[in-house]
Write an enzyme that holds these catalytic residues in place. Structure first.
Site, short mmCIF file in Angstrom:
data_model
loop_
_atom_site.label_atom_id
_atom_site.label_comp_id
_atom_site.label_asym_id
_atom_site.label_seq_id
_atom_site.Cartn_x
_atom_site.Cartn_y
_atom_site.Cartn_z
N ARG A 127 32.70 51.20 35.15
CA ARG A 127 32.84 50.22 34.06
C ARG A 127 34.16 49.48 34.23
O ARG A 127 34.98 49.83 35.07
CB ARG A 127 32.65 50.85 32.67
CG ARG A 127 33.12 52.24 32.46
CD ARG A 127 34.59 52.41 32.55
NE ARG A 127 35.28 51.50 31.66
CZ ARG A 127 36.54 51.14 31.77
NH1 ARG A 127 37.29 51.62 32.75
NH2 ARG A 127 37.11 50.32 30.92
N GLN B 83 37.20 54.97 25.92
CA GLN B 83 37.82 54.68 27.23
C GLN B 83 39.35 54.84 27.17
O GLN B 83 39.96 55.19 28.18
CB GLN B 83 37.49 53.24 27.68
CG GLN B 83 36.04 53.01 28.05
CD GLN B 83 35.23 52.50 26.89
OE1 GLN B 83 35.50 52.84 25.72
NE2 GLN B 83 34.21 51.71 27.15
N ASP C 85 36.94 40.86 29.79
CA ASP C 85 35.65 40.89 30.49
C ASP C 85 35.21 39.50 30.88
O ASP C 85 34.45 39.31 31.82
CB ASP C 85 34.58 41.54 29.61
CG ASP C 85 34.36 42.97 30.03
OD1 ASP C 85 35.30 43.77 29.86
OD2 ASP C 85 33.28 43.27 30.57
O1 MRU Z 1 32.61 48.54 28.27
P1 MRU Z 1 33.67 48.63 29.33
O2 MRU Z 1 34.35 49.96 29.40
O3 MRU Z 1 33.16 48.15 30.67
O4 MRU Z 1 34.76 47.58 28.84
C1 MRU Z 1 35.89 47.36 29.61
C2 MRU Z 1 36.87 46.46 28.98
O5 MRU Z 1 36.68 45.96 27.90
C3 MRU Z 1 38.10 46.15 29.76
O6 MRU Z 1 39.16 45.86 28.89
C4 MRU Z 1 37.84 44.91 30.64
O7 MRU Z 1 36.70 45.07 31.43
C5 MRU Z 1 38.99 44.64 31.52
S1 MRU Z 1 39.16 45.88 32.71
C6 MRU Z 1 40.31 45.55 33.82
#
Ligand code: MRU
Length: 364
Positions: free
Chosen positions: A62, A213, A254
């Site tokens: 992720r 996370q 993202d």
């Molecule tokens: O749902 P996830 O764990 O994939 O979300 C990740 C995030 O929101 C991070 O902040 C984003 O991808 C930036 S990671 C360098």
């Protein structure tokens, strides 16, 4: 291939945590299963692009950049292990792999960026009418994407470290570290870089409901490197800023539009509001591969995930009575006016974002 291996050797010093990589001997793709952290450090491996898609969908992998790099290797596996012996058949198979991989996580722009970049290479290489050449070119491009991601993170670290003063206390959200990228990290990479420079810093990590996370991954990374940290619940940032316990917030992204709208893990917008209310700087760190070339924030697709993730903690403990309705948007959008600057590998982009993003994205 030798050049790529030499480049990778040079980057090794920055890869204290290696979240994903290509095994050059076995010609397979490996990744650490982040669902199992911090309890278990387990690497998974595959030669099957569908398994890579499953790993992304189920969040073994992720974080937007990690998703993009993995999808690139997924495409490479699809081509490498395909039986097609005519370019048109290989192209058809590549299109199928593209669609499977593209349907995994809808918000992470790096996913589409990486798949489109590979698709262009596959199309171009097909002109030579040689399937082996197509396979080699695809894998080479995936290696390039992998290497670029690590290098970009180090560059972001260099630029971003300038906003971190000695003795700063920094709030971050979700996991933006090595585990969310090919290595080193974005926002956490900036923090890591400042720490490597010898700055005395303290990180407050939002736990990041519902999948934790921050608690599971960010704290694991910080502890591994001895970076001082404290875990807080997502709602605590307002209090920390008001009591002058934090100087700065820095998060990843993202998806970012040219207008400077930032889609990131749910709760990011609230953190930005709390920082702005208290006149504390709120920064975003992301490579330009996260920037969607659109001026319309409505083009951002927000992933909605199962209510069960809100109703249960990590699928273990139910925390609401049967029949409770839950809404689980995985991301929110922080408007540009709340963002002090966006740290990219090309420098820190400031307002007006539209002009300044166009300048860095389209200048050669
Ligand atoms: O749902 P996830 O764990 O994939 O979300 C990740 C995030 O929101 C991070 O902040 C984003 O991808 C930036 S990671 C360098």
């Amino acid at each position: 291939m030798e050049d790529i291996r030499k480049e990778l050797d040079k980057l090794e010093q920055y890869l204290k945590i290696k979240p994903l990589y290509w095994d050059f001997d076995k010609n397979e793709f490996l990744w650490i299963d982040t669902r199992l952290l911090p309890w278990k450090e387990l690497y998974r491996n595959t030669k099957d692009f569908r398994r890579v898609a499953q790993a992304i969908k189920e969040m073994e992998i992720r974080g937007a950049p990690a998703i993009g790099v993995s999808a690139a290797y997924g495409m490479s596996l699809a081509l490498k292990y395909s039986n097609a012996n005519k370019p048109e058949d290989l192209l058809n198979y590549a299109k199928e792999a593209y669609n499977v991989l593209a349907s995994t996580r809808p918000t992470a722009y790096n996913l589409f960026w990486a798949l489109n970049r590979l698709w262009n290479v596959i199309l171009k290489s097909s002109e030579k009418n040689d399937v082996e050449f197509m396979k080699e070119e695809t894998l080479n491009e995936a290696h390039k994407i992998y290497i670029e991601d690590i290098k970009n993170n180090i560059e972001m670290g260099k630029h971003g470290s300038k906003i971190i003063d000695n003795n700063f206390r920094i709030i971050t959200h979700c996991n933006t570290g090595a585990l969310a990228t090919a290595g080193f990290g974005t926002a956490l990479g900036v923090i890591r870089y400042a720490f490597y420079e010898g700055k005395n810093i303290h990180v407050y990590a939002d736990e990041t409901r519902p999948l934790l996370q921050g608690a599971r991954l960010t704290i694991w990374e910080l502890k591994k490197e001895g970076i001082p940290s404290t875990l807080i619940v997502d709602g605590a940032s307002g209090l920390l800023f008001s009591k002058n316990m934090a100087d700065l917030a820095i998060v990843g992204a993202d998806r970012i539009t040219l207008t400077g709208h930032v889609a990131n893990k749910i709760g990011t917008f609230n953190l930005a509001l709390a920082a702005n209310y208290h006149k504390k700087p709120f920064y975003v760190a992301a490579p330009t591969s996260t920037v969607q070339p659109t001026e319309n924030p409505n083009d951002i697709v927000i992933e909605e995930r199962s209510p069960n993730e809100v109703l249960n903690i990590m699928g273990q403990l139910t925390i609401a009575v049967d029949g409770t309705h839950a809404f689980n948007p995985a991301f929110d959008i922080t408007p540009p006016e709340l963002i002090e600057g966006i740290i990219t590998e090309k420098g820190i982009v400031k307002k007006p974002y539209l002009n300044n993003f166009k300048a860095i994205m389209y200048s050669y």
